[in-house]
Structures are given as C-alpha cells and as structure tokens.
Design a protein around this motif. Sequence first.
Motif, PDB file in Angstrom:
ATOM      1  N   SER A 174       2.604  -4.658   4.271  1.00  0.00           N
ATOM      2  CA  SER A 174       1.389  -5.449   4.476  1.00  0.00           C
ATOM      3  C   SER A 174       0.399  -5.127   3.377  1.00  0.00           C
ATOM      4  CB  SER A 174       0.758  -5.127   5.831  1.00  0.00           C
ATOM      5  OG  SER A 174      -0.531  -5.715   5.952  1.00  0.00           O
ATOM      6  N   ILE A 175      -0.474  -6.090   3.074  1.00  0.00           N
ATOM      7  CA  ILE A 175      -1.546  -5.777   2.130  1.00  0.00           C
ATOM      8  C   ILE A 175      -2.519  -4.763   2.722  1.00  0.00           C
ATOM      9  CG2 ILE A 175      -1.391  -7.948   0.887  1.00  0.00           C
ATOM     10  CD1 ILE A 175      -3.929  -8.860   2.403  1.00  0.00           C
ATOM     11  N   ASP A 176      -2.458  -4.565   4.053  1.00  0.00           N
ATOM     12  CA  ASP A 176      -3.292  -3.523   4.660  1.00  0.00           C
ATOM     13  C   ASP A 176      -2.848  -2.130   4.235  1.00  0.00           C
ATOM     14  OD1 ASP A 176      -4.649  -5.543   5.853  1.00  0.00           O
ATOM     15  OD2 ASP A 176      -4.243  -4.944   7.923  1.00  0.00           O
ATOM     16  N   GLY A 177      -1.643  -2.038   3.681  1.00  0.00           N
ATOM     17  CA  GLY A 177      -1.175  -0.777   3.118  1.00  0.00           C
ATOM     18  C   GLY A 177      -1.460  -0.649   1.634  1.00  0.00           C
ATOM     19  N   LEU A 178      -2.076  -1.685   1.052  1.00  0.00           N
ATOM     20  CA  LEU A 178      -2.424  -1.680  -0.371  1.00  0.00           C
ATOM     21  C   LEU A 178      -3.926  -1.561  -0.591  1.00  0.00           C
ATOM     22  CD1 LEU A 178      -0.133  -4.616  -1.598  1.00  0.00           C
ATOM     23  CD2 LEU A 178       0.319  -2.167  -1.824  1.00  0.00           C
ATOM     24  N   ALA A 179      -4.698  -2.123   0.335  1.00  0.00           N
ATOM     25  CA  ALA A 179      -6.157  -2.089   0.243  1.00  0.00           C
ATOM     26  C   ALA A 179      -6.723  -1.822   1.626  1.00  0.00           C
ATOM     27  CB  ALA A 179      -6.685  -3.420  -0.298  1.00  0.00           C
ATOM     28  N   VAL A 180      -7.918  -1.260   1.673  1.00  0.00           N
ATOM     29  CA  VAL A 180      -8.529  -0.938   2.961  1.00  0.00           C
ATOM     30  C   VAL A 180      -8.886  -2.236   3.685  1.00  0.00           C
ATOM     31  CG1 VAL A 180     -10.455   0.179   4.134  1.00  0.00           C
ATOM     32  CG2 VAL A 180      -9.429   1.240   2.095  1.00  0.00           C
ATOM     33  N   PRO A 181      -8.333  -2.449   4.881  1.00  0.00           N
ATOM     34  CA  PRO A 181      -8.631  -3.688   5.611  1.00  0.00           C
ATOM     35  C   PRO A 181     -10.035  -3.673   6.194  1.00  0.00           C
ATOM     36  CG  PRO A 181      -7.228  -2.269   6.933  1.00  0.00           C
ATOM     37  CD  PRO A 181      -7.364  -1.601   5.593  1.00  0.00           C
ATOM     38  N   GLY A 182     -10.499  -4.842   6.559  1.00  0.00           N
ATOM     39  CA  GLY A 182     -11.843  -4.953   7.125  1.00  0.00           C
ATOM     40  C   GLY A 182     -11.877  -4.834   8.628  1.00  0.00           C
ATOM     41  N   VAL A 183     -10.776  -4.406   9.227  1.00  0.00           N
ATOM     42  CA  VAL A 183     -10.699  -4.226  10.678  1.00  0.00           C
ATOM     43  C   VAL A 183     -10.235  -2.808  10.979  1.00  0.00           C
ATOM     44  CG1 VAL A 183     -10.301  -6.660  11.165  1.00  0.00           C
ATOM     45  CG2 VAL A 183      -8.349  -5.183  10.669  1.00  0.00           C
ATOM     46  N   PRO A 184     -10.576  -2.252  12.158  1.00  0.00           N
ATOM     47  CA  PRO A 184     -10.242  -0.865  12.465  1.00  0.00           C
ATOM     48  C   PRO A 184      -8.816  -0.703  13.012  1.00  0.00           C
ATOM     49  CG  PRO A 184     -11.539  -1.772  14.241  1.00  0.00           C
ATOM     50  CD  PRO A 184     -11.453  -2.846  13.195  1.00  0.00           C
ATOM     51  N   ASN A 185      -7.832  -0.968  12.156  1.00  0.00           N
ATOM     52  CA  ASN A 185      -6.424  -0.829  12.560  1.00  0.00           C
ATOM     53  C   ASN A 185      -5.822   0.395  11.860  1.00  0.00           C
ATOM     54  OD1 ASN A 185      -6.381  -1.799   9.949  1.00  0.00           O
ATOM     55  ND2 ASN A 185      -4.918  -3.460  10.342  1.00  0.00           N
ATOM     56  N   PHE A 186      -6.403   1.533  12.085  1.00  0.00           N
ATOM     57  CA  PHE A 186      -6.137   2.738  11.302  1.00  0.00           C
ATOM     58  C   PHE A 186      -4.656   3.110  11.244  1.00  0.00           C
ATOM     59  CE2 PHE A 186     -10.416   2.995  13.119  1.00  0.00           C
ATOM     60  CZ  PHE A 186     -11.168   3.037  11.954  1.00  0.00           C
TER      61      PHE A 186
ATOM     62  N   TYR B 288      -2.093   1.199  11.858  1.00  0.00           N
ATOM     63  CA  TYR B 288      -1.315   0.114  11.249  1.00  0.00           C
ATOM     64  C   TYR B 288      -1.392   0.186   9.722  1.00  0.00           C
ATOM     65  CZ  TYR B 288       0.206  -4.602  10.000  1.00  0.00           C
ATOM     66  OH  TYR B 288       0.858  -5.672   9.442  1.00  0.00           O
ATOM     67  N   SER B 289      -2.587   0.286   9.176  1.00  0.00           N
ATOM     68  CA  SER B 289      -2.713   0.326   7.712  1.00  0.00           C
ATOM     69  C   SER B 289      -2.021   1.557   7.142  1.00  0.00           C
ATOM     70  CB  SER B 289      -4.183   0.287   7.297  1.00  0.00           C
ATOM     71  OG  SER B 289      -4.893   1.404   7.795  1.00  0.00           O
ATOM     72  N   ALA B 290      -2.151   2.692   7.848  1.00  0.00           N
ATOM     73  CA  ALA B 290      -1.472   3.910   7.382  1.00  0.00           C
ATOM     74  C   ALA B 290       0.039   3.740   7.441  1.00  0.00           C
ATOM     75  CB  ALA B 290      -1.907   5.101   8.233  1.00  0.00           C
ATOM     76  N   SER B 291       0.530   3.079   8.491  1.00  0.00           N
ATOM     77  CA  SER B 291       1.979   2.887   8.618  1.00  0.00           C
ATOM     78  C   SER B 291       2.524   1.975   7.528  1.00  0.00           C
ATOM     79  CB  SER B 291       2.315   2.301  10.001  1.00  0.00           C
ATOM     80  OG  SER B 291       1.974   0.923  10.091  1.00  0.00           O
ATOM     81  N   LYS B 292       1.737   0.995   7.116  1.00  0.00           N
ATOM     82  CA  LYS B 292       2.205   0.086   6.076  1.00  0.00           C
ATOM     83  C   LYS B 292       2.187   0.754   4.705  1.00  0.00           C
ATOM     84  CE  LYS B 292       3.345  -3.280   8.708  1.00  0.00           C
ATOM     85  NZ  LYS B 292       4.770  -3.623   8.889  1.00  0.00           N
ATOM     86  N   ALA B 293       1.214   1.607   4.445  1.00  0.00           N
ATOM     87  CA  ALA B 293       1.259   2.404   3.225  1.00  0.00           C
ATOM     88  C   ALA B 293       2.481   3.313   3.240  1.00  0.00           C
ATOM     89  CB  ALA B 293      -0.022   3.231   3.086  1.00  0.00           C
ATOM     90  N   ALA B 294       2.805   3.831   4.419  1.00  0.00           N
ATOM     91  CA  ALA B 294       3.973   4.705   4.552  1.00  0.00           C
ATOM     92  C   ALA B 294       5.276   3.954   4.320  1.00  0.00           C
ATOM     93  CB  ALA B 294       3.978   5.360   5.929  1.00  0.00           C
ATOM     94  N   ILE B 295       5.408   2.734   4.856  1.00  0.00           N
ATOM     95  CA  ILE B 295       6.660   1.997   4.664  1.00  0.00           C
ATOM     96  C   ILE B 295       6.815   1.580   3.212  1.00  0.00           C
ATOM     97  CG2 ILE B 295       5.824  -0.313   5.252  1.00  0.00           C
ATOM     98  CD1 ILE B 295       9.236   1.221   6.160  1.00  0.00           C
ATOM     99  N   HIS B 296       5.708   1.352   2.520  1.00  0.00           N
ATOM    100  CA  HIS B 296       5.807   1.067   1.087  1.00  0.00           C
ATOM    101  C   HIS B 296       6.398   2.257   0.340  1.00  0.00           C
ATOM    102  CE1 HIS B 296       2.221  -1.985   1.496  1.00  0.00           C
ATOM    103  NE2 HIS B 296       3.338  -2.425   2.045  1.00  0.00           N
ATOM    104  N   HIS B 297       5.921   3.447   0.669  1.00  0.00           N
ATOM    105  CA  HIS B 297       6.447   4.620  -0.047  1.00  0.00           C
ATOM    106  C   HIS B 297       7.857   4.968   0.422  1.00  0.00           C
ATOM    107  CE1 HIS B 297       5.951   7.791  -2.913  1.00  0.00           C
ATOM    108  NE2 HIS B 297       6.397   8.676  -2.037  1.00  0.00           N
ATOM    109  N   LEU B 298       8.137   4.767   1.708  1.00  0.00           N
ATOM    110  CA  LEU B 298       9.502   4.979   2.186  1.00  0.00           C
ATOM    111  C   LEU B 298      10.463   4.037   1.465  1.00  0.00           C
ATOM    112  CD1 LEU B 298      11.466   6.361   4.150  1.00  0.00           C
ATOM    113  CD2 LEU B 298      10.880   4.595   5.834  1.00  0.00           C
ATOM    114  N   THR B 299      10.012   2.836   1.168  1.00  0.00           N
ATOM    115  CA  THR B 299      10.828   1.890   0.405  1.00  0.00           C
ATOM    116  C   THR B 299      11.222   2.488  -0.941  1.00  0.00           C
ATOM    117  OG1 THR B 299       9.841  -0.051   1.467  1.00  0.00           O
ATOM    118  CG2 THR B 299      10.796  -0.376  -0.727  1.00  0.00           C
ATOM    119  N   ARG B 300      10.280   3.081  -1.631  1.00  0.00           N
ATOM    120  CA  ARG B 300      10.567   3.693  -2.931  1.00  0.00           C
ATOM    121  C   ARG B 300      11.546   4.859  -2.780  1.00  0.00           C
ATOM    122  NH1 ARG B 300       4.706   3.494  -2.766  1.00  0.00           N
ATOM    123  NH2 ARG B 300       3.985   1.569  -3.763  1.00  0.00           N
TER     124      ARG B 300
END
Length: 260
Positions: A149-161, A163-175
Amino acid sequence: MFPELFSVSGKTVLVTGGTRGIGYMIAEGYLRAGARVYITSRKEAACAEAATALSEFGEVQAIPCDVTSEDQCQALIDAIAAREPKLHVLVNNAGATWGAPLDEFPDAAWDRVLGANVKAPFTMTRVARPLLEKASTEQDPARVINIGSIDGLAVPGVPNFSYSASKAAIHHLTRHLAAELAPTILVNAIAPGPFPSKMTAALLAEAGDQLKAASPVGRIGEPADIAATAVFLSSRASNFIAGAVIPLDGGLTTTIGIKF
C-alpha cells in the motif's frame, strides 16, 4: 514474439482475498488474460458468490481459507496440488486494517493486522514454494506478488498505525524474499493508492474529490490499472524485475512535495 512476452495464458494463479476489492479486480484480470485462477477467502459463501461471478471470464475455482492459519494455508496448497501439477503465480492480497485514535489504539490491532498482512504472506509463500518451483523455468520463473500500500510508503492522513506499519513491513519482506528465492521465483510487490473497494469506501466518500485533486493524473485507481500491473509482473516481460515495490497511485507518493 512481442505479444507473447506479456502473455499469462495457460498459467495457474492463486489470489488470496480474491472475492472482493483489489483481489477480485486482479482475479478478473488474470481470467480475461487466459489464466486459470484460484481465489480464496475466509467465508465459504463469499467464495461461492465470487466464483460464480468470475466464471463469466474464465476458469476459476474458489477454496475457503483463513490465511492467518498455517494449517489452513497448507490445506489450501494441498487442495490446489491435488488438482494442478504446478502453480505459476501466487498473489498475496488478503489482509486486514484497523483505525483508531492513538490513545485508543489497542494491542489487539497489532496482532490481527500484522498477522494478516505480514505473517500470512510469508507463510503462504513458504508452503506454496514447492508448487511454484514446479512451474518455474529459466525462461519464465514462477512469481510471487505481494499487495502492499502507499500507506507503507508515505505517512497516511488517518490513524491506521498497525496497517501502515504492516505495509512497510510487507514491502521489505518482498525484498528479503526476492533475495532468497530468485532466480527460481521472482518476488515483487504492488503498492496501490486509492481504489474503489469496501476497505476504502468510507475514505473515498469523505475525501474522494481531494484525492483526485491531489493526484497528478486526476483520478483514483480503476480495476484495469491493478489487473494490468499484476499480469505484467506475472509475464515474461517482467523477467528482469525482482524485489521491486511498484507504487500504483497515479503519482500521489512519487511526486509529493513539501511546501514552506
């Protein structure tokens, strides 16, 4: 020869969370492109309903599965292996979200969301690996596509803490998985921006016009956008791509600027 580079005709694909939203869009895209598709969801009724609707476009089967359960992940892959000699593409799309103000954000939200969005794709990839390896060739490796998700690339404007952390994690897990599994299995991720779905319905109702205005292309995502990206990443045209995270957001994150 050139059209064949983009072909997925005859390939077997598994899309988790394929009964609605982005997963459904991706499944329909593969079917229209000539692939055989398996979809899964926790709810048997949702599986049956989606399979009936998607059957208009090609050969699709639905198998209920809770991807947060290792046993159910293995049972799903065993069920596919009983019907198919190999699996060409795994799309890890199933996930969960949670939103709450910082002072009210519960610990349970971390367990649920990281379990569904990070642990489950890892487990599914691990148990599907033998079936994926059977499909892999030097000219056309098997594929794993993780939906971030783009919420894992940039800080979202909603308090989905979580979720955004998990999407940053799946991006790095992908690598990390790409480094481990290439060249036999190529692992990449798509980081969608706003697309119409049940998960984004409230956001689009409240801020859809602002999101369109903020996008350089002036719109939100459409089913063809996500379907085409998934098909490309599953075709020989993407044989030289591994460990990539592709922002699919009309430039929302790639052209963001800071104004003083």
